[in-house]
Motif scaffolding. Structure first.
Motif, PDB file in Angstrom:
ATOM      1  N   ASP A  75       0.423  -1.129   0.391  1.00  0.00           N
ATOM      2  CA  ASP A  75      -0.060  -0.563   0.416  1.00  0.00           C
ATOM      3  C   ASP A  75       1.003   1.362  -0.185  1.00  0.00           C
ATOM      4  N   LYS A  76       2.052   1.004  -0.296  1.00  0.00           N
ATOM      5  CA  LYS A  76       2.715   2.750  -0.039  1.00  0.00           C
ATOM      6  C   LYS A  76       3.530   2.297  -1.202  1.00  0.00           C
ATOM      7  N   ARG A  77       4.590   3.407  -1.564  1.00  0.00           N
ATOM      8  CA  ARG A  77       5.339   4.039  -2.917  1.00  0.00           C
ATOM      9  C   ARG A  77       6.797   3.246  -2.289  1.00  0.00           C
ATOM     10  N   TYR A  78       7.674   3.522  -2.877  1.00  0.00           N
ATOM     11  CA  TYR A  78       9.018   3.658  -2.606  1.00  0.00           C
ATOM     12  C   TYR A  78       9.433   4.526  -1.713  1.00  0.00           C
ATOM     13  N   VAL A  79       8.873   6.129  -2.145  1.00  0.00           N
ATOM     14  CA  VAL A  79       9.510   7.368  -1.474  1.00  0.00           C
ATOM     15  C   VAL A  79       8.668   7.489  -0.192  1.00  0.00           C
ATOM     16  N   GLU A  80       7.711   6.437  -0.111  1.00  0.00           N
ATOM     17  CA  GLU A  80       6.434   6.706   1.230  1.00  0.00           C
ATOM     18  C   GLU A  80       7.243   5.883   2.268  1.00  0.00           C
ATOM     19  N   GLN A  81       7.687   4.540   1.896  1.00  0.00           N
ATOM     20  CA  GLN A  81       9.229   3.534   2.552  1.00  0.00           C
ATOM     21  C   GLN A  81      10.322   4.226   2.917  1.00  0.00           C
ATOM     22  N   LEU A  82      10.916   4.456   2.289  1.00  0.00           N
ATOM     23  CA  LEU A  82      11.977   5.699   2.355  1.00  0.00           C
ATOM     24  C   LEU A  82      11.764   6.457   3.802  1.00  0.00           C
ATOM     25  N   ARG A  83      10.723   6.933   3.969  1.00  0.00           N
ATOM     26  CA  ARG A  83      10.050   8.645   4.997  1.00  0.00           C
ATOM     27  C   ARG A  83       9.735   7.739   6.065  1.00  0.00           C
ATOM     28  N   ARG A  84       9.103   6.080   6.205  1.00  0.00           N
ATOM     29  CA  ARG A  84       8.873   5.497   7.116  1.00  0.00           C
ATOM     30  C   ARG A  84      10.643   4.527   7.796  1.00  0.00           C
ATOM     31  N   PHE A  85      11.530   4.526   6.634  1.00  0.00           N
ATOM     32  CA  PHE A  85      11.964   3.964   7.230  1.00  0.00           C
ATOM     33  C   PHE A  85      13.854   4.814   7.804  1.00  0.00           C
ATOM     34  N   GLU A  86      13.386   5.884   7.496  1.00  0.00           N
ATOM     35  CA  GLU A  86      14.115   7.068   8.392  1.00  0.00           C
ATOM     36  C   GLU A  86      13.100   7.460   9.799  1.00  0.00           C
ATOM     37  N   TYR A  87      12.379   7.527   9.483  1.00  0.00           N
ATOM     38  CA  TYR A  87      11.639   8.102  11.160  1.00  0.00           C
ATOM     39  C   TYR A  87      11.582   7.035  11.626  1.00  0.00           C
ATOM     40  N   GLN A  88      11.688   6.068  11.629  1.00  0.00           N
ATOM     41  CA  GLN A  88      12.044   5.415  12.048  1.00  0.00           C
ATOM     42  C   GLN A  88      14.033   3.892  12.870  1.00  0.00           C
ATOM     43  N   CYS A  89      14.375   4.894  12.045  1.00  0.00           N
ATOM     44  CA  CYS A  89      16.184   5.176  12.364  1.00  0.00           C
ATOM     45  C   CYS A  89      16.099   6.239  12.873  1.00  0.00           C
ATOM     46  N   ALA A  90      15.057   6.979  13.037  1.00  0.00           N
ATOM     47  CA  ALA A  90      15.901   8.611  13.619  1.00  0.00           C
ATOM     48  C   ALA A  90      15.418   7.979  15.182  1.00  0.00           C
ATOM     49  N   LYS A  91      14.110   7.615  15.093  1.00  0.00           N
ATOM     50  CA  LYS A  91      12.961   7.607  16.859  1.00  0.00           C
ATOM     51  C   LYS A  91      13.699   6.633  17.340  1.00  0.00           C
ATOM     52  N   ALA A  92      14.728   5.175  16.617  1.00  0.00           N
ATOM     53  CA  ALA A  92      15.983   4.294  17.252  1.00  0.00           C
ATOM     54  C   ALA A  92      16.965   5.103  17.569  1.00  0.00           C
ATOM     55  N   GLY A  93      16.865   6.292  17.145  1.00  0.00           N
ATOM     56  CA  GLY A  93      18.514   6.661  17.730  1.00  0.00           C
ATOM     57  C   GLY A  93      19.638   6.014  16.199  1.00  0.00           C
ATOM     58  N   SER A  94      19.193   5.409  15.582  1.00  0.00           N
ATOM     59  CA  SER A  94      19.936   4.470  14.572  1.00  0.00           C
ATOM     60  C   SER A  94      20.296   5.520  13.391  1.00  0.00           C
ATOM     61  N   HIS A  95      21.700   6.217  14.049  1.00  0.00           N
ATOM     62  CA  HIS A  95      21.348   7.792  12.414  1.00  0.00           C
ATOM     63  C   HIS A  95      22.505   7.358  11.367  1.00  0.00           C
ATOM     64  N   ARG A  96      23.399   6.565  11.763  1.00  0.00           N
ATOM     65  CA  ARG A  96      24.231   6.436  11.057  1.00  0.00           C
ATOM     66  C   ARG A  96      24.490   5.233  10.626  1.00  0.00           C
ATOM     67  N   VAL A  97      23.218   4.794   9.407  1.00  0.00           N
ATOM     68  CA  VAL A  97      23.124   3.294   8.598  1.00  0.00           C
ATOM     69  C   VAL A  97      23.782   3.225   7.670  1.00  0.00           C
ATOM     70  N   HIS A  98      24.546   4.110   7.059  1.00  0.00           N
ATOM     71  CA  HIS A  98      25.640   4.351   6.384  1.00  0.00           C
ATOM     72  C   HIS A  98      27.027   3.375   6.722  1.00  0.00           C
ATOM     73  N   GLY A  99      26.813   3.738   8.283  1.00  0.00           N
ATOM     74  CA  GLY A  99      28.431   2.484   8.535  1.00  0.00           C
ATOM     75  C   GLY A  99      28.377   1.241   8.202  1.00  0.00           C
ATOM     76  N   HIS A 100      26.883   0.621   8.287  1.00  0.00           N
ATOM     77  CA  HIS A 100      26.638  -1.082   8.674  1.00  0.00           C
ATOM     78  C   HIS A 100      27.779  -0.681   6.525  1.00  0.00           C
ATOM     79  N   ARG A 101      27.085  -0.377   5.688  1.00  0.00           N
ATOM     80  CA  ARG A 101      28.207  -0.505   4.519  1.00  0.00           C
ATOM     81  C   ARG A 101      29.807  -0.488   4.963  1.00  0.00           C
ATOM     82  N   HIS A 102      30.269   0.710   6.131  1.00  0.00           N
ATOM     83  CA  HIS A 102      31.768   0.814   6.164  1.00  0.00           C
ATOM     84  C   HIS A 102      31.679  -0.822   6.806  1.00  0.00           C
ATOM     85  N   GLN A 103      31.100  -1.486   7.888  1.00  0.00           N
ATOM     86  CA  GLN A 103      31.534  -2.664   8.870  1.00  0.00           C
ATOM     87  C   GLN A 103      31.265  -3.784   7.177  1.00  0.00           C
TER      88      GLN A 103
END
Length: 189
Positions: A103-131
């Motif tokens: 029921d969502k478009r990509y941009v809506e899920q992207l916003r949900r992803f960003e919101y979920q990460c911010a709410k959880a205090g997980s701001h540096r998700v690009h760090g997973h690529r570094h790992q």
């Protein structure tokens, strides 16, 4: 006329995805995307757009050009049981679809992803690529990347420099880059 944009540092930006991080994420689509990011070094958008059932080719994960930055299909080897477990869980969760709810478009899920990460205090998700890159470097070379406390390029023997170069080219391809130089951002120099 565009200046040199890379800033290479031998300070690691790697970030492990912990069970504690995942427990704070309430959206199962975001949780699954984060697990795929950490296991395969995916970019955020790739981890949302991926259709795990289609991408799983047994010994490798194949990313369609429409899912990737730069529009280049790529392959990432499935090297261990943890990757296999994460991928199998993602396949069970998504079925034949992507990690975008029906029921969502990509941009809506992207916003949900960003919101979920911010709410959880997980701001540096690009760090997973570094790992991912640093773990892969250790697998391919036998020593830690410079950013993870390993020897700097100038400290390597001639034989080690060949191994280093081959590892960097492999990691560059797996991360979806064409240039070895970009690996300095993830691995240090």
């Amino acid at each position: 006329g565009i200046g040199h944009r890379q800033y290479v540092t031998n300070v690691s930006k790697a970030r492990e995805l912990t069970a504690g991080d995942l427990a704070k994420i309430t959206d199962p689509y975001t949780r699954t995307s984060l697990q795929l990011q950490a296991a395969f070094g995916l970019r955020r958008g790739e981890s949302i757009k991926i259709r795990p059932e289609w991408a799983d080719r047994g010994d490798k994960l194949v990313l369609k050009d429409t899912w990737t930055k730069g529009g280049r299909e790529r392959e990432i080897p499935i090297r261990n049981e943890d990757q296999r477990r994460v991928l199998d869980e993602a396949k069970r969760f998504a079925g034949r679809g992507s990690l975008i709810p029906a029921d969502k478009r990509y941009v809506e899920q992207l916003r949900r992803f960003e919101y979920q990460c911010a709410k959880a205090g997980s701001h540096r998700v690009h760090g997973h690529r570094h790992q991912y890159a640093q773990t892969r470097y250790r697998e391919l070379t036998g020593w830690a990347a410079p950013a993870a406390g390993g020897p700097r390029s100038r400290e390597l023997t001639a034989a080690q420099k060949v191994i280093d170069q081959d590892a960097r080219l492999t990691i560059s391809r797996e991360l979806g880059h064409e240039r070895e130089q970009i690996t300095a951002i993830y691995l240090g120099r």
